[in-house]
Write a protein that holds these residues in place. Structure first.
Motif, PDB file in Angstrom:
ATOM      1  N   PHE A 252       0.829  -1.199   0.000  1.00 57.03           N
ATOM      2  CA  PHE A 252       0.000   0.000   0.000  1.00 57.03           C
ATOM      3  C   PHE A 252       0.869   1.257   0.000  1.00 57.03           C
ATOM      4  O   PHE A 252       0.650   2.180  -0.799  1.00 57.03           O
ATOM      5  N   SER A 253       1.880   1.294   0.863  1.00 56.93           N
ATOM      6  CA  SER A 253       2.754   2.469   0.930  1.00 56.93           C
ATOM      7  C   SER A 253       3.525   2.662  -0.369  1.00 56.93           C
ATOM      8  O   SER A 253       3.659   3.786  -0.867  1.00 56.93           O
ATOM      9  N   VAL A 254       4.035   1.562  -0.930  1.00 59.45           N
ATOM     10  CA  VAL A 254       4.815   1.656  -2.164  1.00 59.45           C
ATOM     11  C   VAL A 254       3.944   2.146  -3.314  1.00 59.45           C
ATOM     12  O   VAL A 254       4.356   3.018  -4.094  1.00 59.45           O
ATOM     13  N   LEU A 255       2.756   1.598  -3.451  1.00 62.03           N
ATOM     14  CA  LEU A 255       1.853   2.031  -4.523  1.00 62.03           C
ATOM     15  C   LEU A 255       1.523   3.512  -4.391  1.00 62.03           C
ATOM     16  O   LEU A 255       1.486   4.247  -5.386  1.00 62.03           O
ATOM     17  N   LEU A 256       1.294   3.954  -3.177  1.00 62.85           N
ATOM     18  CA  LEU A 256       0.948   5.355  -2.950  1.00 62.85           C
ATOM     19  C   LEU A 256       2.095   6.274  -3.337  1.00 62.85           C
ATOM     20  O   LEU A 256       1.906   7.275  -4.051  1.00 62.85           O
ATOM     21  N   ALA A 305      -4.139  21.445 -13.835  1.00 68.01           N
ATOM     22  CA  ALA A 305      -3.642  21.111 -12.503  1.00 68.01           C
ATOM     23  C   ALA A 305      -4.721  20.433 -11.668  1.00 68.01           C
ATOM     24  O   ALA A 305      -4.437  19.478 -10.929  1.00 68.01           O
ATOM     25  N   MET A 306      -5.957  20.889 -11.786  1.00 67.75           N
ATOM     26  CA  MET A 306      -7.037  20.261 -11.042  1.00 67.75           C
ATOM     27  C   MET A 306      -7.327  18.860 -11.560  1.00 67.75           C
ATOM     28  O   MET A 306      -7.710  17.966 -10.799  1.00 67.75           O
ATOM     29  N   MET A 307      -7.128  18.633 -12.847  1.00 67.07           N
ATOM     30  CA  MET A 307      -7.283  17.276 -13.380  1.00 67.07           C
ATOM     31  C   MET A 307      -6.191  16.355 -12.840  1.00 67.07           C
ATOM     32  O   MET A 307      -6.439  15.171 -12.568  1.00 67.07           O
ATOM     33  N   MET A 308      -4.987  16.890 -12.657  1.00 66.20           N
ATOM     34  CA  MET A 308      -3.931  16.097 -12.031  1.00 66.20           C
ATOM     35  C   MET A 308      -4.279  15.772 -10.586  1.00 66.20           C
ATOM     36  O   MET A 308      -4.055  14.642 -10.118  1.00 66.20           O
ATOM     37  N   LEU A 309      -4.830  16.745  -9.859  1.00 69.58           N
ATOM     38  CA  LEU A 309      -5.263  16.490  -8.491  1.00 69.58           C
ATOM     39  C   LEU A 309      -6.353  15.430  -8.457  1.00 69.58           C
ATOM     40  O   LEU A 309      -6.363  14.550  -7.582  1.00 69.58           O
ATOM     41  N   ALA A 310      -7.281  15.485  -9.408  1.00 73.38           N
ATOM     42  CA  ALA A 310      -8.340  14.479  -9.476  1.00 73.38           C
ATOM     43  C   ALA A 310      -7.752  13.092  -9.728  1.00 73.38           C
ATOM     44  O   ALA A 310      -8.236  12.088  -9.190  1.00 73.38           O
ATOM     45  N   THR A 311      -6.688  13.026 -10.532  1.00 72.49           N
ATOM     46  CA  THR A 311      -6.033  11.746 -10.780  1.00 72.49           C
ATOM     47  C   THR A 311      -5.387  11.208  -9.509  1.00 72.49           C
ATOM     48  O   THR A 311      -5.465  10.007  -9.213  1.00 72.49           O
ATOM     49  N   VAL A 312      -4.748  12.094  -8.745  1.00 73.29           N
ATOM     50  CA  VAL A 312      -4.155  11.671  -7.472  1.00 73.29           C
ATOM     51  C   VAL A 312      -5.234  11.127  -6.539  1.00 73.29           C
ATOM     52  O   VAL A 312      -5.068  10.067  -5.908  1.00 73.29           O
ATOM     53  N   LEU A 313      -6.352  11.828  -6.443  1.00 75.45           N
ATOM     54  CA  LEU A 313      -7.434  11.373  -5.575  1.00 75.45           C
ATOM     55  C   LEU A 313      -8.032  10.067  -6.076  1.00 75.45           C
ATOM     56  O   LEU A 313      -8.430   9.209  -5.276  1.00 75.45           O
ATOM     57  N   ALA A 314      -8.105   9.903  -7.401  1.00 73.48           N
ATOM     58  CA  ALA A 314      -8.648   8.670  -7.962  1.00 73.48           C
ATOM     59  C   ALA A 314      -7.781   7.466  -7.612  1.00 73.48           C
ATOM     60  O   ALA A 314      -8.276   6.343  -7.522  1.00 73.48           O
ATOM     61  N   VAL A 315      -6.489   7.701  -7.408  1.00 70.00           N
ATOM     62  CA  VAL A 315      -5.596   6.621  -6.987  1.00 70.00           C
ATOM     63  C   VAL A 315      -5.596   6.482  -5.469  1.00 70.00           C
ATOM     64  O   VAL A 315      -5.621   5.369  -4.931  1.00 70.00           O
ATOM     65  N   LEU A 316      -5.581   7.602  -4.766  1.00 72.43           N
ATOM     66  CA  LEU A 316      -5.423   7.595  -3.316  1.00 72.43           C
ATOM     67  C   LEU A 316      -6.651   7.037  -2.601  1.00 72.43           C
ATOM     68  O   LEU A 316      -6.533   6.195  -1.706  1.00 72.43           O
ATOM     69  N   VAL A 317      -7.827   7.495  -2.985  1.00 70.91           N
ATOM     70  CA  VAL A 317      -9.043   7.114  -2.258  1.00 70.91           C
ATOM     71  C   VAL A 317      -9.291   5.608  -2.303  1.00 70.91           C
ATOM     72  O   VAL A 317      -9.543   4.985  -1.259  1.00 70.91           O
ATOM     73  N   PRO A 318      -9.256   4.940  -3.473  1.00 69.29           N
ATOM     74  CA  PRO A 318      -9.461   3.478  -3.458  1.00 69.29           C
ATOM     75  C   PRO A 318      -8.401   2.733  -2.647  1.00 69.29           C
ATOM     76  O   PRO A 318      -8.717   1.765  -1.950  1.00 69.29           O
ATOM     77  N   LEU A 319      -7.130   3.178  -2.738  1.00 72.15           N
ATOM     78  CA  LEU A 319      -6.083   2.516  -1.968  1.00 72.15           C
ATOM     79  C   LEU A 319      -6.335   2.654  -0.470  1.00 72.15           C
ATOM     80  O   LEU A 319      -6.201   1.680   0.286  1.00 72.15           O
ATOM     81  N   MET A 320      -6.699   3.840  -0.029  1.00 72.26           N
ATOM     82  CA  MET A 320      -6.982   4.045   1.389  1.00 72.26           C
ATOM     83  C   MET A 320      -8.205   3.259   1.825  1.00 72.26           C
ATOM     84  O   MET A 320      -8.246   2.713   2.929  1.00 72.26           O
ATOM     85  N   TYR A 321      -9.200   3.176   0.956  1.00 74.45           N
ATOM     86  CA  TYR A 321     -10.406   2.407   1.297  1.00 74.45           C
ATOM     87  C   TYR A 321     -10.069   0.929   1.454  1.00 74.45           C
ATOM     88  O   TYR A 321     -10.498   0.282   2.415  1.00 74.45           O
ATOM     89  N   MET A 322      -9.294   0.378   0.507  1.00 81.22           N
ATOM     90  CA  MET A 322      -8.938  -1.034   0.590  1.00 81.22           C
ATOM     91  C   MET A 322      -8.080  -1.319   1.815  1.00 81.22           C
ATOM     92  O   MET A 322      -8.256  -2.337   2.486  1.00 81.22           O
ATOM     93  N   GLU A 323      -7.149  -0.414   2.127  1.00 83.43           N
ATOM     94  CA  GLU A 323      -6.302  -0.615   3.293  1.00 83.43           C
ATOM     95  C   GLU A 323      -7.111  -0.523   4.580  1.00 83.43           C
ATOM     96  O   GLU A 323      -6.923  -1.329   5.499  1.00 83.43           O
ATOM     97  N   THR A 324      -8.016   0.442   4.663  1.00 86.42           N
ATOM     98  CA  THR A 324      -8.844   0.575   5.859  1.00 86.42           C
ATOM     99  C   THR A 324      -9.770  -0.618   6.025  1.00 86.42           C
ATOM    100  O   THR A 324      -9.959  -1.143   7.124  1.00 86.42           O
TER     101      THR A 324
END
Length: 331
Positions: A252-256, A305-324
């Motif tokens: 999880f940490s490495v993917l993030l 820039a906001m589309m890049m932020l949306a991409t980060v969130l699209a990766v971060l949120v599922p990873l955090m959900y799966m880890e939690t």
């Protein structure tokens, strides 16, 4: 009688005069029954950490989240060279999605990000498993693997630009050795240039991934591995069935971290290919920089820039959900 009077006076004096070394009673609060010093210590324990951390928190709110909010608002305006705070809706996003270069940059990000993360995971895990076998010169090998991470992406890009340059690097070296038919011109090939960025990025970050995985491997209980070996399990089976599944938090940490590096990649691409040939190796970070600061399209750059932020969130949120979710189920 005089002797009796003297004895009584001595007893009275002993009751009045306190022995040396006794402390005066502490001042107490009548309402709570606690001493003033203990109340002050309790308040200090509560407020002192808050006072120490408050400048950092305020700075983060202003210079991180405040500027994110400002960028989001500018993406909804017609800002050009200077900010224009008149609301204009989603026109900048509509214009962004009509630019072919943006879609080329987004496709390159998908190629680079996917291959970069995949090969870093594979290479870093294999190197960590190798070092986990308690081989000789482990310290030297670990230092060699970690050395590229000590370099900046600018240095890495410049070095690999020399190595992959057909007239200076690997291709010329093979020609000098007599292999005249050898060709490796990916750096100047518009269809293959993005893969040179993958090569340089994997070389740079695999050692960091190895260090994270090695720390996780060293944290696995040896008794579990010894019990599996007593039961007849081979070493590859032990790693595949026991050790690697236990490294879920490390994965999880490495993917993030790797996803964050891939999405915001700018200096490596600029030093290695500068987005070329043409725009064949362009990425969203370069697109955002050029449209915001060199072409005077501040609103359009803010939208990218906001589309890049949306991409980060699209990766971060599922990873955090799966880890939690995994932590909640005890996995």
């Amino acid at each position: 009688m005089s002797a009796l009077r003297t004895t009584n006076e001595a007893n009275t004096a002993s009751k009045v005069i306190k022995p040396s070394g006794t402390k005066p009673p502490s001042r107490t609060n009548a309402a709570t029954g606690k001493s003033t010093s203990s109340q002050f210590a309790a308040l200090a324990d509560i407020w002192l950490p808050r006072l120490v951390l408050s400048p950092t928190i305020i700075a983060s709110l202003i210079f991180v989240y405040g500027f994110i909010a400002l960028t989001a608002y500018l993406s909804l305006t017609e800002s050009r060279m200077m900010p224009n705070y008149e609301f204009a809706g989603f026109s900048q996003y509509a214009a962004l999605f009509e630019i072919d270069r943006w879609w080329v940059a987004a496709a390159n990000l998908g190629i680079f990000g996917g291959l970069f993360i995949l090969f870093c995971l594979i290479t870093g895990l294999l190197m960590a498993v190798l070092l986990d076998q308690k081989i000789r010169a482990e310290g030297a090998l670990r230092a060699i693997y970690l050395y590229p991470m000590a370099l900046s992406f600018i240095v890495t890009g410049a070095a690999w630009k020399w190595i992959l340059n057909p007239g200076l690097g690997l291709e010329k070296l093979m020609h000098d050795w007599g292999y005249k038919n050898f060709s490796f011109d990916w750096l100047v090939d518009s269809d293959m240039a993005i893969y040179t960025v993958v090569i340089a990025g994997v070389w740079q970050s695999s050692g960091f991934v190895m260090a994270l995985f090695l720390a996780g491997l060293r944290g696995v209980d040896d008794s579990i591995i010894k019990a599996a070996m007593v039961d007849g399990a081979s070493l590859p089976t032990i790693y595949r069935r026991i050790v690697i599944p236990s490294l879920r938090p490390v994965f999880f940490s490495v993917l993030l971290v790797l996803a964050h590096i891939a999405i915001k990649s700018f200096d490596l691409v600029m030093a290695l290919t500068a987005g070329g040939p043409g725009t064949s190796s362009d990425v969203p970070a370069i697109f955002m920089y050029q449209f915001s600061f060199t072409r005077g399209q501040l609103g359009l750059g803010a939208a990218s820039a906001m589309m890049m932020l949306a991409t980060v969130l699209a990766v971060l949120v599922p990873l955090m959900y799966m880890e939690t979710k995994g932590a909640a189920h005890g996995r």
